[in-house]
Every structure is written in structure tokens, then in C-alpha cells.
Design a protein around this motif. Sequence first.
Motif, PDB file in Angstrom:
ATOM      1  N   SER A 142       0.841  -1.197   0.000  1.00  0.00           N
ATOM      2  CA  SER A 142       0.000   0.000   0.000  1.00  0.00           C
ATOM      3  C   SER A 142       0.873   1.242   0.000  1.00  0.00           C
ATOM      4  CB  SER A 142      -0.868   0.030   1.252  1.00  0.00           C
ATOM      5  OG  SER A 142      -1.782  -1.034   1.233  1.00  0.00           O
ATOM      6  N   PRO A 153      -5.745   3.165   7.630  1.00  0.00           N
ATOM      7  CA  PRO A 153      -6.625   2.634   8.675  1.00  0.00           C
ATOM      8  C   PRO A 153      -7.448   1.440   8.195  1.00  0.00           C
ATOM      9  CG  PRO A 153      -7.590   4.617   7.756  1.00  0.00           C
ATOM     10  CD  PRO A 153      -6.268   4.424   7.062  1.00  0.00           C
ATOM     11  N   LYS A 154      -7.894   0.625   9.135  1.00  0.00           N
ATOM     12  CA  LYS A 154      -8.815  -0.473   8.816  1.00  0.00           C
ATOM     13  C   LYS A 154     -10.181   0.101   8.490  1.00  0.00           C
ATOM     14  CE  LYS A 154      -6.709  -4.388  11.162  1.00  0.00           C
ATOM     15  NZ  LYS A 154      -5.424  -3.712  11.492  1.00  0.00           N
ATOM     16  N   HIS A 155     -10.599   1.050   9.266  1.00  0.00           N
ATOM     17  CA  HIS A 155     -11.837   1.746   8.942  1.00  0.00           C
ATOM     18  C   HIS A 155     -11.829   3.158   9.513  1.00  0.00           C
ATOM     19  CE1 HIS A 155     -13.331   0.785  13.020  1.00  0.00           C
ATOM     20  NE2 HIS A 155     -12.918  -0.443  12.796  1.00  0.00           N
ATOM     21  N   THR A 156     -12.607   3.997   8.870  1.00  0.00           N
ATOM     22  CA  THR A 156     -12.807   5.354   9.363  1.00  0.00           C
ATOM     23  C   THR A 156     -14.309   5.581   9.451  1.00  0.00           C
ATOM     24  OG1 THR A 156     -12.757   6.183   7.103  1.00  0.00           O
ATOM     25  CG2 THR A 156     -10.706   6.313   8.326  1.00  0.00           C
ATOM     26  N   GLY A 157     -14.715   6.496  10.254  1.00  0.00           N
ATOM     27  CA  GLY A 157     -16.142   6.758  10.341  1.00  0.00           C
ATOM     28  C   GLY A 157     -16.431   7.924  11.250  1.00  0.00           C
ATOM     29  N   GLY A 158     -17.707   8.143  11.455  1.00  0.00           N
ATOM     30  CA  GLY A 158     -18.079   9.233  12.326  1.00  0.00           C
ATOM     31  C   GLY A 158     -19.562   9.286  12.563  1.00  0.00           C
ATOM     32  N   PHE A 159     -19.947  10.148  13.465  1.00  0.00           N
ATOM     33  CA  PHE A 159     -21.365  10.393  13.661  1.00  0.00           C
ATOM     34  C   PHE A 159     -21.562  11.860  14.048  1.00  0.00           C
ATOM     35  CE2 PHE A 159     -21.038  10.185  18.287  1.00  0.00           C
ATOM     36  CZ  PHE A 159     -19.973   9.311  18.470  1.00  0.00           C
ATOM     37  N   ASN A 160     -22.740  12.347  13.759  1.00  0.00           N
ATOM     38  CA  ASN A 160     -23.032  13.734  14.098  1.00  0.00           C
ATOM     39  C   ASN A 160     -24.439  13.838  14.644  1.00  0.00           C
ATOM     40  OD1 ASN A 160     -23.561  13.267  11.051  1.00  0.00           O
ATOM     41  ND2 ASN A 160     -24.878  14.995  11.584  1.00  0.00           N
ATOM     42  N   TRP A 205     -13.560   9.075  13.611  1.00  0.00           N
ATOM     43  CA  TRP A 205     -12.471   8.212  14.057  1.00  0.00           C
ATOM     44  C   TRP A 205     -11.721   7.640  12.861  1.00  0.00           C
ATOM     45  CZ3 TRP A 205     -17.462   5.919  14.264  1.00  0.00           C
ATOM     46  CH2 TRP A 205     -17.616   4.755  13.503  1.00  0.00           C
TER      47      TRP A 205
END
Lengths: 42, 186
Positions: free
Chosen positions: B27, B100-107, B123
Motif C-alpha cells: 500500500s 486505517p482499517k476503517h474510518t467513520g463518524g457520527f453527528n 475516528w
Amino acid sequence: MGETENRGIELAMNWIALDKSKYGLNVGFNIGFNKNKIKSLA
Amino acid sequence: MMNNFGVATAWASTEIGNDYWIAVDGSVGEMYGYLSDGRYEVSDFSSYDEVNEKWILNEGVADNSGVVGAVRPGKLKLKDITGDHLVTVDDCTVIGDANPKHTGGFNIDGPFIWIDISAVFSWSYGNDIYNANKVEYTTGRYQFRNMIDIMADGKRWTDVNADGELVNDKAALAALNANTPCGHLI
């Protein structure tokens, strides 16, 4: 120079919990799983 | 066809060579370098050669001197992955991946008449971080440079006794460093 590949899955959710004329409440969530790969170097 | 190759970010000018690695099936964002094996302990050496002013390593203990300079107890020890008891540029390997393995978020968002208040969280999970600050502030490449707390006097290795003399006696050096978890300033 070479070739790269980007693959993955992304999900998004939006919830309108409240929608009144003077106020409201929205909740959102998203997550992404993305991979990057070098396919070849020329 | 181009071969796999290393890339130098050169954040420390030329003091660090290639620190990222570009390879087919890898990668973009793979970190490259030596694996740490802690530090040389007094017990890694058979004796000190007074005539040639050289510490003699035990048989089977990998010799770093080609990378970090003459070895002595307390010096940074690197992993010999080729198994030839010599640490060279061939012992560099992929040591991290910034992806990263995963990224995400919330609002959460609350409109109220003419005001709108929202809180946004995000995150990134599973990515490695290249802590150049730790590299910079744990190595004493230059004298009198500020260090982070893990390198404080009394915690880091010392070659010098209370009288300011260089210690080359195995027992005395081991006693002097009995409570030093950290390595030598290189």
C-alpha cells in the motif's frame, strides 16, 4: 510510473428524529472501509 | 519493470534514509526501517578489549555497528532479520502502515429557530502513526538537546560514573545502569 487501486465500501445513515416548524433533531452516522493497493510499477 | 523502492521523507535531512516503502501488492503509506530489539546489555558482551578500546560481542549476538556505529552496552539494538548476525540495510523491513482499517463518524444536529447546534465526531482505526517527535526527542544526535521525560537523567543509560569517568568494566557498568529502562543516547 505505475498503477494503484483504491477499493472499499462506505455506508452513511441519516435520521431525522424530529422535524417541527421551530426545532428539529438530526442524527447521522457513517463508516468506510477502504483499501489502497499498488498494482504494478512500470 | 521498475523494482520496489524506498522513499526518504527527509524530515531529518539526510540522517534517516528511506522511511517509506513502495512495493507491488503493498500500500501507499507503508513505513520502512529497522525493528528495534531494545538495547545492548552488558551481558551481550564477553569482554572489553583495553588495547583496541573495543567491546567484544558474544557469539551469536547481532552486530549493529554498520548502522549505529561502534557498539557498547546501552547502544540501540536492532533486529537481525536475515539471521547473519550482522545488521545491515538488508534488515530493513515494512514496520508500519498508515492506512486505517476503517474510518467513520457520527453527528448530532439540533436546529432551533435561527440557531443550529451540531456536534461532529470522527475516528480512524487501525492505522499506524509515525511518531517523528519520539525519534527526534529520544536521540541525542547533538549534545544538550532537550529530550522527552523517558530519557531523563537516571532513566537513560549512562557510560559515565559520578566522577565523570568513562566506565568500561562490565560489573561497574551493569551496576551503574541497574535502574535505567531506556537506551543510550546515540
